[in-house]
Design a protein around this motif. Structure first.
Motif, short mmCIF file in Angstrom:
data_model
loop_
_atom_site.label_atom_id
_atom_site.label_comp_id
_atom_site.label_asym_id
_atom_site.label_seq_id
_atom_site.Cartn_x
_atom_site.Cartn_y
_atom_site.Cartn_z
N GLY A 5 0.83 -1.19 0.00
CA GLY A 5 0.00 0.00 0.00
C GLY A 5 0.86 1.25 0.00
O GLY A 5 1.99 1.24 0.50
N TRP A 6 0.33 2.30 -0.57
CA TRP A 6 1.05 3.56 -0.66
C TRP A 6 0.06 4.72 -0.58
O TRP A 6 -1.15 4.53 -0.76
N ALA A 7 0.58 5.91 -0.30
CA ALA A 7 -0.21 7.13 -0.36
C ALA A 7 0.68 8.26 -0.86
O ALA A 7 1.88 8.29 -0.58
N ARG A 8 0.10 9.17 -1.62
CA ARG A 8 0.78 10.42 -2.00
C ARG A 8 0.27 11.46 -1.02
O ARG A 8 -0.93 11.72 -0.95
N VAL A 9 1.20 12.01 -0.23
CA VAL A 9 0.82 12.95 0.82
C VAL A 9 1.45 14.32 0.58
O VAL A 9 2.55 14.42 0.03
N ARG A 10 0.73 15.35 0.98
CA ARG A 10 1.24 16.71 0.92
C ARG A 10 2.18 16.94 2.10
O ARG A 10 2.24 16.13 3.02
#
Length: 119
Positions: free
Chosen positions: A88-93
């Motif tokens: 799993g991954w996320a693009r975060v600010r």
């Protein structure tokens, strides 16, 4: 290979792959990708289908340009069996808010590098 050692090796492989997604400099991004992908690797997601390292370097650069200051973080452990990998991954600010998230599925070659990643 011992299970714990294999898990650590796969975690390192995926971490280095994610680091390439976070590298803003195209030359350094290419070097990072060369370490973890085959030269004819395939990357597929809903917005792209690219074959080879240079097209992926360019694609990652375009994604980064659309999301300045953001980064990819792993959101799960690396799950694997045989040569199939899932994480799993996320693009975060910069403030930690999530722009996008998902699960990638990848195939690893006998040489230990990724040959296909599906986002």
């Amino acid at each position: 290979m011992e299970h714990a050692a294999r898990d650590a090796e796969l975690h390192e492989l995926v971490s280095r792959y994610c680091a390439a997604w976070n590298e803003r400099d195209a030359t350094r991004r290419h070097v990072l990708l060369r370490e973890v992908l085959s030269s004819d690797s395939v990357y597929v997601d809903p917005s792209a289908h690219v074959v080879g390292l240079i097209p992926l370097v360019v694609h990652i650069g375009m994604v980064a340009a659309r999301n300045p200051g953001s980064r990819i973080v792993m959101t799960s452990a690396v799950d694997a069996h045989h040569d199939e990998i899932r994480f799993g991954w996320a693009r975060v600010r910069e403030d930690g808010s999530v722009i996008a998230s998902g699960i990638d599925f990848a195939q690893r070659s006998d040489a230990g590098v990724l040959v296909r990643v599906v986002g």
